[in-house]
Write an enzyme that holds these catalytic residues in place. Structure first.
Site, PDB file in Angstrom:
ATOM      1  N   CYS A   7       2.227  -1.205 -15.686  1.00  0.00           N
ATOM      2  CA  CYS A   7       2.538  -2.612 -15.397  1.00  0.00           C
ATOM      3  C   CYS A   7       1.892  -3.466 -16.485  1.00  0.00           C
ATOM      4  CB  CYS A   7       2.077  -3.010 -13.991  1.00  0.00           C
ATOM      5  SG  CYS A   7       0.298  -2.883 -13.696  1.00  0.00           S
ATOM      6  N   ASN A  10      -2.427  -3.445 -15.395  1.00  0.00           N
ATOM      7  CA  ASN A  10      -3.002  -2.192 -14.869  1.00  0.00           C
ATOM      8  C   ASN A  10      -4.180  -2.458 -13.921  1.00  0.00           C
ATOM      9  OD1 ASN A  10      -4.654   0.818 -16.128  1.00  0.00           O
ATOM     10  ND2 ASN A  10      -3.132   0.675 -14.515  1.00  0.00           N
ATOM     11  N   CYS A  12      -3.103  -4.345 -10.665  1.00  0.00           N
ATOM     12  CA  CYS A  12      -2.461  -4.603  -9.368  1.00  0.00           C
ATOM     13  C   CYS A  12      -1.439  -3.521  -9.004  1.00  0.00           C
ATOM     14  CB  CYS A  12      -1.768  -5.967  -9.358  1.00  0.00           C
ATOM     15  SG  CYS A  12      -2.911  -7.362  -9.507  1.00  0.00           S
ATOM     16  N   ARG A  13      -0.282  -3.505  -9.696  1.00  0.00           N
ATOM     17  CA  ARG A  13       0.822  -2.633  -9.274  1.00  0.00           C
ATOM     18  C   ARG A  13       0.650  -1.180  -9.672  1.00  0.00           C
ATOM     19  NH1 ARG A  13       5.217  -6.307 -12.099  1.00  0.00           N
ATOM     20  NH2 ARG A  13       3.385  -6.567 -13.420  1.00  0.00           N
ATOM     21  N   SER A  14       0.416  -0.915 -10.956  1.00  0.00           N
ATOM     22  CA  SER A  14       0.382   0.499 -11.379  1.00  0.00           C
ATOM     23  C   SER A  14      -0.811   1.287 -10.808  1.00  0.00           C
ATOM     24  CB  SER A  14       0.500   0.646 -12.900  1.00  0.00           C
ATOM     25  OG  SER A  14      -0.512  -0.044 -13.585  1.00  0.00           O
ATOM     26  N   ASP A 122       5.347  -9.014  -9.629  1.00  0.00           N
ATOM     27  CA  ASP A 122       3.936  -9.161  -9.980  1.00  0.00           C
ATOM     28  C   ASP A 122       3.223  -9.935  -8.869  1.00  0.00           C
ATOM     29  OD1 ASP A 122       1.509  -9.823 -11.039  1.00  0.00           O
ATOM     30  OD2 ASP A 122       2.298 -10.644 -12.909  1.00  0.00           O
TER      31      ASP A 122
HETATM   32  P1  4NP Z   1      -0.349  -6.117 -12.740  1.00  0.00           P
HETATM   33  O1  4NP Z   1      -0.683  -7.640 -12.344  1.00  0.00           O
HETATM   34  O2  4NP Z   1       0.502  -6.177 -13.995  1.00  0.00           O
HETATM   35  O3  4NP Z   1       0.408  -5.604 -11.570  1.00  0.00           O
HETATM   36  O4  4NP Z   1      -1.671  -5.436 -12.965  1.00  0.00           O
HETATM   37  C1  4NP Z   1      -1.250  -8.550 -13.223  1.00  0.00           C
HETATM   38  C2  4NP Z   1      -2.599  -8.531 -13.460  1.00  0.00           C
HETATM   39  C3  4NP Z   1      -3.163  -9.478 -14.305  1.00  0.00           C
HETATM   40  C4  4NP Z   1      -2.373 -10.441 -14.888  1.00  0.00           C
HETATM   41  C5  4NP Z   1      -1.005 -10.449 -14.653  1.00  0.00           C
HETATM   42  C6  4NP Z   1      -0.450  -9.511 -13.826  1.00  0.00           C
HETATM   43  N1  4NP Z   1      -2.953 -11.426 -15.730  1.00  0.00           N
HETATM   44  O5  4NP Z   1      -2.244 -12.371 -16.122  1.00  0.00           O
HETATM   45  O6  4NP Z   1      -4.158 -11.329 -16.048  1.00  0.00           O
END
Ligand code: 4NP
Length: 149
Positions: A7, A10, A12-14, A122
């Protein structure tokens, strides 16, 4: 089988995808390698987001030991499947790995029945989004394991 889940951050989702898949792999005693990474290195070295940790624990999956890392150029050769959470991740991965990388990179929901072709949204700015992400990823794991049988 070596599966990398990707994602943006790295955190939240992955990590949730990796946690759910690795738990099933362990339960079924499969000889699979699972990992996750981010297209960005913004959170490299950090533990998963506490909301992902909480959602996973609700379902008996502990992801607290995971640490965020950025995708590496060696990942393309190392993994059999590189599963992206959304269309932007796919564009970023193809740009990162180059034009020959297409075959291994797939949208993770290709393996799910009810969410086929959809982005895993997201949840970073949406506290209520994590339960839905879990539901989508749980379905992906079921579909992938069914296909791999
Ligand atoms: P992820 O979520 O891609 O599922 O890990 C996010 C985590 C952090 C951010 C964006 C999405 N960020 O903007 O810092």
């Amino acid at each position: 089988m070596k599966v990398l889940m990707v994602c943006l951050g790295n955190i939240c989702r992955s990590p949730l995808a990796e946690g759910i898949l690795s738990e099933e792999v362990r339960r079924l005693n499969l000889n699979w390698h699972t990992d996750s990474a981010g297209t960005s290195g913004w959170h490299a070295g950090e533990a998963p987001d506490r909301r992902s940790v909480a959602e996973a624990l609700k379902h008996g999956v502990d992801i607290r030991q995971q640490r965020s890392r950025k995708v590496r150029s060696t990942d393309l050769a190392e993994f059999d499947l590189i599963l992206a959470m959304d269309a932007q991740n796919i564009r970023d991965l193809k740009q990162f790995f180059g034009p020959e990388s297409g075959g291994k990179i797939r949208l993770i929901t290709e393996y799910s029945r009810n969410f086929k072709g959809m982005d895993v949204p997201d949840p970073y700015y949406d506290d209520d989004g994590f339960a839905h992400v879990y539901t989508m990823l749980k379905e992906f794991v079921a579909g992938l394991l069914e296909e791999a049988k």
